[in-house]
Structure formats: structure tokens, C-alpha cells
Enzyme design. Sequence first.
Site, PDB file in Angstrom:
ATOM      1  NE  ARG A  33     103.257 112.387  39.394  1.00 27.28           N
ATOM      2  CZ  ARG A  33     104.072 112.515  38.353  1.00 27.28           C
ATOM      3  NH1 ARG A  33     103.604 112.391  37.150  1.00 27.28           N
ATOM      4  NH2 ARG A  33     105.341 112.781  38.536  1.00 27.28           N
ATOM      5  NE  ARG A  37     102.193 111.124  32.901  1.00 30.55           N
ATOM      6  CZ  ARG A  37     103.415 110.717  33.197  1.00 30.55           C
ATOM      7  NH1 ARG A  37     104.385 110.900  32.343  1.00 30.55           N
ATOM      8  NH2 ARG A  37     103.660 110.120  34.339  1.00 30.55           N
ATOM      9  NE  ARG A  46     100.092 118.520  29.568  1.00 32.52           N
ATOM     10  CZ  ARG A  46     100.937 119.087  28.719  1.00 32.52           C
ATOM     11  NH1 ARG A  46     100.591 120.193  28.097  1.00 32.52           N
ATOM     12  NH2 ARG A  46     102.115 118.566  28.502  1.00 32.52           N
ATOM     13  CG  ASP A  82     105.325 118.752  38.414  1.00 35.09           C
ATOM     14  OD1 ASP A  82     104.843 117.689  38.014  1.00 35.09           O
ATOM     15  OD2 ASP A  82     106.539 118.897  38.640  1.00 35.09           O
ATOM     16  CE1 TYR A 159     112.616 115.397  37.768  1.00 36.46           C
ATOM     17  CE2 TYR A 159     112.527 115.165  40.154  1.00 36.46           C
ATOM     18  CZ  TYR A 159     112.215 114.693  38.897  1.00 36.46           C
ATOM     19  OH  TYR A 159     111.518 113.527  38.752  1.00 36.46           O
TER      20      TYR A 159
HETATM   21  O1  1CP Z   1      98.963 113.226  41.873  1.00 38.94           O
HETATM   22  C1  1CP Z   1      98.261 113.978  41.170  1.00 38.94           C
HETATM   23  O2  1CP Z   1      97.304 113.574  40.515  1.00 38.94           O
HETATM   24  C2  1CP Z   1      98.525 115.464  41.196  1.00 38.94           C
HETATM   25  C3  1CP Z   1      99.402 115.943  40.191  1.00 38.94           C
HETATM   26  C4  1CP Z   1     100.910 115.736  40.234  1.00 38.94           C
HETATM   27  C5  1CP Z   1     101.806 115.430  41.282  1.00 38.94           C
HETATM   28  C6  1CP Z   1     101.480 115.067  42.724  1.00 38.94           C
HETATM   29  C7  1CP Z   1     101.697 115.957  39.084  1.00 38.94           C
HETATM   30  C8  1CP Z   1     101.171 116.289  37.750  1.00 38.94           C
HETATM   31  N1  1CP Z   1     103.024 115.878  39.449  1.00 38.94           N
HETATM   32  C9  1CP Z   1     103.122 115.528  40.785  1.00 38.94           C
HETATM   33  C10 1CP Z   1     104.336 115.366  41.586  1.00 38.94           C
HETATM   34  C11 1CP Z   1     105.629 115.128  40.925  1.00 38.94           C
HETATM   35  N2  1CP Z   1     106.135 115.702  39.783  1.00 38.94           N
HETATM   36  C12 1CP Z   1     106.636 114.291  41.444  1.00 38.94           C
HETATM   37  C13 1CP Z   1     106.508 113.533  42.750  1.00 38.94           C
HETATM   38  C14 1CP Z   1     105.687 112.323  42.586  1.00 38.94           C
HETATM   39  C15 1CP Z   1     106.332 111.210  41.858  1.00 38.94           C
HETATM   40  O3  1CP Z   1     107.395 110.764  42.298  1.00 38.94           O
HETATM   41  O4  1CP Z   1     105.757 110.755  40.852  1.00 38.94           O
HETATM   42  C16 1CP Z   1     107.737 114.313  40.574  1.00 38.94           C
HETATM   43  C17 1CP Z   1     109.038 113.561  40.718  1.00 38.94           C
HETATM   44  C18 1CP Z   1     107.412 115.218  39.530  1.00 38.94           C
HETATM   45  C19 1CP Z   1     108.270 115.604  38.391  1.00 38.94           C
HETATM   46  C20 1CP Z   1     107.611 115.289  37.113  1.00 38.94           C
HETATM   47  N3  1CP Z   1     106.608 116.039  36.580  1.00 38.94           N
HETATM   48  C21 1CP Z   1     107.788 114.151  36.307  1.00 38.94           C
HETATM   49  C22 1CP Z   1     108.770 113.021  36.569  1.00 38.94           C
HETATM   50  C23 1CP Z   1     109.912 113.102  35.621  1.00 38.94           C
HETATM   51  C24 1CP Z   1     110.985 112.092  35.872  1.00 38.94           C
HETATM   52  O5  1CP Z   1     111.197 111.274  34.988  1.00 38.94           O
HETATM   53  O6  1CP Z   1     111.636 112.144  36.922  1.00 38.94           O
HETATM   54  C25 1CP Z   1     106.914 114.250  35.223  1.00 38.94           C
HETATM   55  C26 1CP Z   1     106.757 113.324  34.068  1.00 38.94           C
HETATM   56  C27 1CP Z   1     106.156 115.448  35.429  1.00 38.94           C
HETATM   57  C28 1CP Z   1     105.059 115.938  34.571  1.00 38.94           C
HETATM   58  C29 1CP Z   1     103.708 115.801  35.112  1.00 38.94           C
HETATM   59  N4  1CP Z   1     103.321 116.207  36.386  1.00 38.94           N
HETATM   60  C30 1CP Z   1     101.989 115.950  36.565  1.00 38.94           C
HETATM   61  C31 1CP Z   1     101.490 115.374  35.323  1.00 38.94           C
HETATM   62  C32 1CP Z   1     100.079 114.978  35.072  1.00 38.94           C
HETATM   63  C33 1CP Z   1     102.583 115.291  34.428  1.00 38.94           C
HETATM   64  C34 1CP Z   1     102.521 114.788  32.992  1.00 38.94           C
HETATM   65  C35 1CP Z   1     102.985 115.804  32.038  1.00 38.94           C
HETATM   66  C36 1CP Z   1     102.013 116.283  31.011  1.00 38.94           C
HETATM   67  O7  1CP Z   1     100.802 116.318  31.172  1.00 38.94           O
HETATM   68  O8  1CP Z   1     102.521 116.686  29.977  1.00 38.94           O
END
Ligand code: 1CP
Length: 351
Positions: A33, A37, A46, A82, A159
Site C-alpha cells: 500500500r 492514503r 482523490r 485494487d 468480499y
Molecule cells: O499497494 C499499493 O500501493 C497498490 C495499491 C493497492 C493494493 C495492492 C490498493 C489501493 N489496494 C490494494 C490491494 C487490496 N485491496 C487488498 C489486499 C491487500 C491488503 O490486504 O491490504 C485488499 C484486501 C483490498 C480491499 C480494499 N480496498 C480495502 C480493505 C477493506 C477492508 O476493510 O477489508 C480498502 C480500504 C480498499 C480501498 C483502497 N485500495 C487502495 C487504496 C489506496 C484504497 C483507499 C481508498 C481510497 O483512496 O478511497
Amino acid sequence: MKDTKPFPVLKNDNLLRAARGEVVDRVPVWVMRQAGRYLPEFQELRKQHDFFTVCRTPELACEVTMQPLRRFDLDASIIFSDILVIPQALGLTVEMHAGVGPVLPQPINTPEDLKRLTPDGALSRLTYVGDAITMMRHKLEGRVPLIGFTGAPWTLMGYMIEGGGSKTMSKAKAWLSDHPEDTKLFLNLLTDAIMQVKAGAQMLQVFESSAEHLTKEDFLIWAVPYLRRIRDELVDRLTKKAVPLVPITLFAKGAGHSLKEQSELGYDVIGLDWTVDPIEARALVGPNITLQGNLDPQDMYRDADELRALTTEMVHKFGKSRYIANLGHGITPQTPITSMDVLVEAVHKAL
Ligand code: 1CP
């Protein structure tokens, strides 16, 4: 028109060398990540664009992918996207709500609902991922390798059934005992869609982030066979098309109980969360697998001296060979940006 120019020559290939077990100049480090954020420039972007618009617009996805590289001396980039683009390509609505995370307003409730999914054509609905990867390879000018990624079937299924993130995954877990045959169909369908996402990245990571909700026994039944299949089919496809293989990482969060089993699936790299001891992990996976991880993301909130000491100790435990430094899960939104510099510098100076 598709961009067919040859990609720039890679200058810093420490990540790929570590993944293959070759000698490195320095321990490579990147952060799950890292594009996201905790960076003010990401928050700014964003405000102007919806989350999935960023994913679907290669210029914007590349901009966000580049943001952490402008600030920190990282050894890898990871394409901004994502894991939930796959459920989207399969026909489910996925919304990203600020401060909440992903929401799927019409989740899969019953096996009957699986008929709503549209695996045919899913690949063509994901071409923007490949387009962003291709554009990014050029924009990187060979500075560091580009990592692609996907969610593993059990995590995606979770999910899709829960309709978003869940603390317990209780509905998804109920499927395992209530609808075992339909669960197999569901998981296989996701394996197929996943296979279509690989798009010329220099390394791939498979995120089984929801492994933490499964017992060891359930992990071996409901995750391992599909993780094996993803890797085997990927290798098979690339080989048939004479495309050079890329290293693949498996990150199964919370599955430290099954490191030996994970090491037998053919992945080049096993990602560790912070609950696992580096020395015990090495003993379990043997000498021929690269380990990645595993600082507690919470340690990024400590003061610089403490963070430096913990990072140095971690790198000493893993050693310079077959090791990629990272956190044990994604960097959290409030992390002070200065901690990234401390982490990266401490990794590079440790050995
Ligand atoms: O790693 C990076 O920098 C690349 C971007 C990336 C990756 C690899 C994002 C952007 N998401 C992911 C993978 C991802 N997404 C995973 C696997 C990794 C992990 O376990 O953290 C998962 C479970 C998600 C699902 C997801 N998307 C969540 C988790 C929700 C939860 O509570 O289970 C969330 C919060 C997101 C949103 C998201 N994805 C990425 C960003 C920067 C964000 C933030 C949202 C925003 O900007 O509004």
C-alpha cells in the site's frame, strides 16, 4: 493504439534478484500500500477523482504509482489498482466510500446469485489494468521493477459475499459448511478470472489477505488448492506463449500456521505478516524460497530511533540472501511520512 515500444532497461533489479535467490547490492525494500492514503498528494488527487476512475485511467493510475517513488528510495513499484476490480469485471457493483472502504451493494447471498456473475468477457473488461502496467513500465524508465497483483479466490469470495470488508467473514465462512460444492464452483471461477489479469508486470503478488479468518484445516481445504492452481496455470500459460516467467509472491495474511505447506506451492516468495518470527519462518520454508516482510505496520508510529532499531534487527534476522524487506501488512493511513524514509534507510544500511 497499443504502445509497442521496447521497455527501458532495468537499472535497479535487486528485487528480482532477491526473488530468484541471486546476490543483491542491497536488501530491496518496498511497502504494501505504498501508493495511497498516507500521502497528501494521493488525498489531493482523490478529491478530484473517484477511486475506480483512478484505477481505470492509466495516466492517473501511473501518477499514483509514481508518487511514493518521488519521495522515497524504494526498490520496487506496485501498480495502483485494487483486488476488487475482479468482482467488478464479473458484473458486481463495487463502490469505494470515503472513510469506510469498499462496498458491494448487491452481494452474493445464495448459490442462486452466482448466476448473476458474468465470467465471459471479464478479461476484456480488465484491459485497463494491462494498459496502466504498460504505460507505467515506460514512465519508470527502468528505475525499479513494477509489481502486478491480484486477490486470491477465498479473499475475493469473502468480499463478494460480505458486501465489503468484514471483521469476522461470518457469512462467507457459513458458505464453506452450508454450500461446499457451490463454494468450489465459486472459488474456481475466481481462479479463472484471476488468471486473466496477469499483464506483463515484472513480478506478481497474490494477496490472500483474509486467510487470517480461516483455521489451518480450512486454509488447507479452501485456500491452498486454488493458490496452487493460480500459480500452476500462470506458469503454464506463460510457458506456452514463450513469455519469460516472472517471480510470484504469495502473501497469505494470518497463515503463519502453514508456512511449510505454502512453501510447497511453487511460489518464489512467501510474504510474512508480523506475527511470524523470521528465524522460525526460514527453518520451515527451507533455503530455496525468498521471504518478504514483516515489520508490524504499527511500528511506523514509533519514534525514529526505535523504528530504526527494530528495522535493523529485522533485517539482521532475515539476512541479505533471499530476502525482501516490507511491512507485515499494508501501511496504515495515519502513518507519519517521515517513517518511510527511516524504514528505507535502515533497511539499506543494515547489512
Ligand atoms: O499497494 C499499493 O500501493 C497498490 C495499491 C493497492 C493494493 C495492492 C490498493 C489501493 N489496494 C490494494 C490491494 C487490496 N485491496 C487488498 C489486499 C491487500 C491488503 O490486504 O491490504 C485488499 C484486501 C483490498 C480491499 C480494499 N480496498 C480495502 C480493505 C477493506 C477492508 O476493510 O477489508 C480498502 C480500504 C480498499 C480501498 C483502497 N485500495 C487502495 C487504496 C489506496 C484504497 C483507499 C481508498 C481510497 O483512496 O478511497
